[in-house]
Design a protein around this motif. Structure first.
Motif, short mmCIF file in Angstrom:
data_model
loop_
_atom_site.label_atom_id
_atom_site.label_comp_id
_atom_site.label_asym_id
_atom_site.label_seq_id
_atom_site.Cartn_x
_atom_site.Cartn_y
_atom_site.Cartn_z
N UNK A 9 0.76 -1.20 0.12
CA UNK A 9 0.04 0.04 -0.10
C UNK A 9 0.85 1.29 0.34
N UNK A 10 0.33 2.33 -0.81
CA UNK A 10 1.08 3.64 -0.39
C UNK A 10 0.42 4.19 0.74
N UNK A 11 0.66 5.41 0.99
CA UNK A 11 0.23 6.21 1.79
C UNK A 11 -1.32 6.65 1.87
N UNK A 12 -1.80 6.38 0.40
CA UNK A 12 -3.30 6.68 0.25
C UNK A 12 -4.01 5.48 0.31
N UNK A 13 -3.33 4.28 0.53
CA UNK A 13 -3.94 2.98 0.46
C UNK A 13 -4.14 2.33 -0.94
N UNK A 14 -3.45 2.81 -1.89
CA UNK A 14 -3.29 2.38 -3.19
C UNK A 14 -2.31 1.04 -3.26
N UNK A 142 3.64 1.48 2.74
CA UNK A 142 2.72 1.66 4.03
C UNK A 142 2.35 0.24 4.33
N UNK A 143 2.94 -0.93 4.17
CA UNK A 143 2.59 -2.28 4.37
C UNK A 143 1.99 -3.21 3.29
N UNK A 144 1.91 -4.32 3.67
CA UNK A 144 1.34 -5.51 2.51
C UNK A 144 -0.19 -5.42 2.53
#
Lengths: 187, 187
Positions: A9-14, A142-144
């Motif tokens: 994930x990037x910081x926006x959840x994408x 921002x994580x798996x």
């Protein structure tokens, strides 16, 4: 060990493929080598990212770089570059003759239905059966994604201080070092 | 905590002032903040080095950098830039009203006559008396000079794996993370 760059994930959840960071190669190779990890897989499907890793490691593995710091070349000998998480499983299975147990890490207790495992339990199991092949997976960005975490046989508890600090943003380089010490460090 | 850049050894044993590394600022600030360290002192007597640190931190502490990643600004609030090791002692004494106990770290059992302390003993003492001011010092380059190590009340045991690996070259960023977890991590 595997450092995963997809699917994150990037910081926006994408959902994204993250970029390899220079010091993720260096620091994690050194920590892995220190704690006796057999292979450190850098997992990234992008050819240009794989080329970056090869170029950085090549600098230290031949000629002047190797002469300047032979310890770095030593650490880099255990680094492998692969495209997909499944490639790490296949490679370990090829070398060890059996599928590894997959232990993923997560900074947060996200998603329901994951099988969590404490560091103490994981440490005890490793010491009781050190020959069993195991893969320890770390995310970036921002994580798996949930899908990737569900590939794990177990997810290790988030790394936390004894006294809550209200801050949960270790670098992956720091998290890897702490994880290896919790599992394999002198006590 | 203090990250010391002077007086260090270089790879040939000469006494040098090492350069500040970008990720030493970021990673160690994040680890310090995670484990509740009150202040992270970057200790370097060179004005141009101090300017580099201020410029990097400034990028994340105002405007776009702060908006992009407010957690980084949070971690940087506890970073202090000073010239000399003695400045860190003076600053802690000013804030806490007493001189801190100084715990230095070393990757090797170098030099005779140093007072060594185990991680377990240090952890126990911290938990029994958490209000006592303490300074945890880390070297850079190829390690602290003997004179600097002798400024310590105690030197913590080298960080080692349970099973010797024949490799003892953690990055200082990794060593800091492991040290904080050994002293202050959840068990």
């Amino acid at each position: 060990m595997a450092l995963l760059h997809h699917s994150m994930r990037d910081k926006n959840g994408a959902v994204v493929t993250t970029a390899v960071t220079n010091l993720d190669i260096h620091d994690i190779a050194r920590s892995s080598r220190t704690y006796g990890v057999k292979s450190y897989f850098l997992v990234n499907p992008l050819a240009e990212q794989q080329d970056v890793v090869k170029r950085i490691m090549g600098h230290w593995q031949v000629g002047g770089g190797r002469d300047y710091n032979p310890d770095r070349a030593d650490a880099f000998e255990r680094v492998k570059i692969v495209s997909w998480f499944q490639d790490t499983i296949n490679e370990i299975e090829r070398v060890e003759g059996q599928r590894p147990e997959v232990l993923m890490t997560s900074a947060q207790r996200a998603f329901t239905g994951l099988k969590w495992k404490s560091w103490q339990d994981a440490r005890r199991e490793i010491s009781l059966n050190p020959g069993k092949p195991r893969l320890l997976g770390f995310g970036t960005g921002w994580g798996m994604t949930e899908e990737l975490l569900r590939e794990a046989d177990f997810v290790l508890d988030p790394i936390l201080p004894a006294t809550p600090s209200g801050y949960n943003h270790l670098s992956v380089r720091s998290a890897v070092a702490i994880a290896l010490d919790r599992l394999l460090g002198e006590q």
